[in-house]
Write an enzyme that holds these catalytic residues in place. Structure first.
Site, PDB file in Angstrom:
ATOM      1  N   CYS A   1     -10.801 -19.063  -0.300  1.00 17.92           N
ATOM      2  CA  CYS A   1      -9.821 -18.494  -1.226  1.00 17.92           C
ATOM      3  C   CYS A   1      -9.069 -17.390  -0.508  1.00 17.92           C
ATOM      4  O   CYS A   1      -9.675 -16.584   0.199  1.00 17.92           O
ATOM      5  CB  CYS A   1     -10.560 -17.932  -2.441  1.00 17.92           C
ATOM      6  SG  CYS A   1      -9.467 -17.160  -3.643  1.00 17.92           S
ATOM      7  N   LEU A   2      -7.768 -17.337  -0.692  1.00 21.43           N
ATOM      8  CA  LEU A   2      -6.968 -16.307  -0.032  1.00 21.43           C
ATOM      9  C   LEU A   2      -7.347 -14.897  -0.507  1.00 21.43           C
ATOM     10  O   LEU A   2      -7.088 -13.927   0.185  1.00 21.43           O
ATOM     11  CB  LEU A   2      -5.473 -16.556  -0.256  1.00 21.43           C
ATOM     12  CG  LEU A   2      -4.937 -17.848   0.383  1.00 21.43           C
ATOM     13  CD1 LEU A   2      -3.464 -18.035   0.049  1.00 21.43           C
ATOM     14  CD2 LEU A   2      -5.157 -17.842   1.889  1.00 21.43           C
TER      15      LEU A   2
ATOM     16  N   GLN B   1      -3.435 -14.024  -8.406  1.00 23.41           N
ATOM     17  CA  GLN B   1      -3.752 -13.473  -7.080  1.00 23.41           C
ATOM     18  C   GLN B   1      -2.658 -12.557  -6.535  1.00 23.41           C
ATOM     19  O   GLN B   1      -2.903 -11.800  -5.599  1.00 23.41           O
ATOM     20  CB  GLN B   1      -4.001 -14.611  -6.085  1.00 23.41           C
ATOM     21  CG  GLN B   1      -5.250 -15.416  -6.410  1.00 23.41           C
ATOM     22  CD  GLN B   1      -5.381 -16.586  -5.467  1.00 23.41           C
ATOM     23  OE1 GLN B   1      -4.820 -17.647  -5.704  1.00 23.41           O
ATOM     24  NE2 GLN B   1      -6.110 -16.395  -4.377  1.00 23.41           N
TER      25      GLN B   1
ATOM     26  N   GLY C   1      -3.362 -23.357  -1.951  1.00 21.90           N
ATOM     27  CA  GLY C   1      -3.117 -23.100  -3.366  1.00 21.90           C
ATOM     28  C   GLY C   1      -3.061 -21.608  -3.620  1.00 21.90           C
ATOM     29  O   GLY C   1      -3.666 -20.821  -2.889  1.00 21.90           O
TER      30      GLY C   1
ATOM     31  N   HIS D   1      -8.644 -19.275 -11.475  1.00 28.12           N
ATOM     32  CA  HIS D   1      -8.011 -17.965 -11.259  1.00 28.12           C
ATOM     33  C   HIS D   1      -7.264 -17.526 -12.521  1.00 28.12           C
ATOM     34  O   HIS D   1      -7.285 -16.348 -12.876  1.00 28.12           O
ATOM     35  CB  HIS D   1      -7.006 -18.027 -10.106  1.00 28.12           C
ATOM     36  CG  HIS D   1      -7.615 -17.870  -8.745  1.00 28.12           C
ATOM     37  ND1 HIS D   1      -8.320 -16.756  -8.364  1.00 28.12           N
ATOM     38  CD2 HIS D   1      -7.600 -18.686  -7.656  1.00 28.12           C
ATOM     39  CE1 HIS D   1      -8.720 -16.895  -7.106  1.00 28.12           C
ATOM     40  NE2 HIS D   1      -8.297 -18.057  -6.648  1.00 28.12           N
TER      41      HIS D   1
ATOM     42  N   HIS E   1      -9.869 -24.953  -8.901  1.00 23.45           N
ATOM     43  CA  HIS E   1     -10.023 -23.610  -8.311  1.00 23.45           C
ATOM     44  C   HIS E   1      -8.887 -22.689  -8.796  1.00 23.45           C
ATOM     45  O   HIS E   1      -9.136 -21.553  -9.215  1.00 23.45           O
ATOM     46  CB  HIS E   1     -10.025 -23.764  -6.781  1.00 23.45           C
ATOM     47  CG  HIS E   1     -10.081 -22.485  -6.009  1.00 23.45           C
ATOM     48  ND1 HIS E   1     -11.122 -22.167  -5.156  1.00 23.45           N
ATOM     49  CD2 HIS E   1      -9.212 -21.442  -5.929  1.00 23.45           C
ATOM     50  CE1 HIS E   1     -10.887 -20.979  -4.622  1.00 23.45           C
ATOM     51  NE2 HIS E   1      -9.733 -20.517  -5.063  1.00 23.45           N
ATOM     52  N   GLU E   2      -7.659 -23.205  -8.753  1.00 20.63           N
ATOM     53  CA  GLU E   2      -6.513 -22.367  -9.159  1.00 20.63           C
ATOM     54  C   GLU E   2      -6.503 -22.127 -10.666  1.00 20.63           C
ATOM     55  O   GLU E   2      -6.146 -21.030 -11.123  1.00 20.63           O
ATOM     56  CB  GLU E   2      -5.191 -22.990  -8.707  1.00 20.63           C
ATOM     57  CG  GLU E   2      -5.053 -23.238  -7.208  1.00 20.63           C
ATOM     58  CD  GLU E   2      -5.400 -22.056  -6.331  1.00 20.63           C
ATOM     59  OE1 GLU E   2      -5.232 -20.907  -6.785  1.00 20.63           O
ATOM     60  OE2 GLU E   2      -5.875 -22.274  -5.204  1.00 20.63           O
TER      61      GLU E   2
HETATM   62 NI    NI Z   1      -8.508 -18.853  -4.729  1.00 21.73          NI
END
Ligand code: NI
Length: 167
Positions: free
Chosen positions: A91-92, A51, A46, A137, A133-134
């Site tokens: 998380c990226l 991000q 995701g 963000h 989660h997304e």
């Molecule tokens: Ni993330």
């Protein structure tokens, strides 16, 4: 298409609240395609526009193993949620960190697709966790903010060390 640079926690731009998308146009579709490519290359399941330093309400998700279930959610709204589950998240924007977070087990969301059409989605398990989660963000929230301040401090110093090594 292009790979986009991903902001790393605790970059303050990750704490920005995204604005709703006003018009679903070619520029937005190009951004969504670049985000999907960036997510697959990372690899991740995701990615939120936040991000990649674009503060619009846009997320891409694919929880399948063979990249066959790409979903794009524009202006996602949580309609309902139920149950509770705890799972390990990564998380990226927080590379190398995996921690348990408690979330709703099921969610119902409404969003726009890449043609600007409204749709509703019922999700559970990994997909439900990923959507939450997304969506966090887009509100300027990173999953480590659910952890104790002690843990958050350890994660910040670990990432600062990594940044020095890779710089
Ligand atoms: Ni993330």
């Amino acid at each position: 298409m292009a790979l986009l640079p991903i902001l790393r926690y605790p970059d303050p731009r990750l704490f920005t609240r995204a604005a709703p998308v006003v018009q679903v146009n070619d520029a937005l579709r190009r951004l969504a395609a670049d985000m999907a490519e960036t997510m697959y290359a990372a690899p991740g399941i995701g990615l939120a526009a936040t991000q990649v330093n674009v503060h619009k309400q846009l997320i891409v998700i694919d929880v399948s193993e063979d990249h066959s279930q790409l979903m794009t959610l524009i202006n996602p709204e949580l309609l309902d949620r139920g149950g509770q589950c705890e799972s390990e998240e990564g998380c990226l924007s927080v590379p190398g960190v995996y921690e348990k977070v408690s979330r709703a087990e099921r969610v119902r969301v409404r969003a726009l697709d890449l043609e600007g059409r409204s749709f509703e989605l019922d999700a559970e398990g990994l997909l439900a966790v990923c959507i939450q989660h997304e969506m966090d963000h887009l509100q300027g929230k990173v999953f480590v903010q659910y952890l104790s301040s002690l843990k958050q401090g350890r994660i910040r110093s670990k990432l600062a060390k990594q940044a020095r090594i890779t710089a």
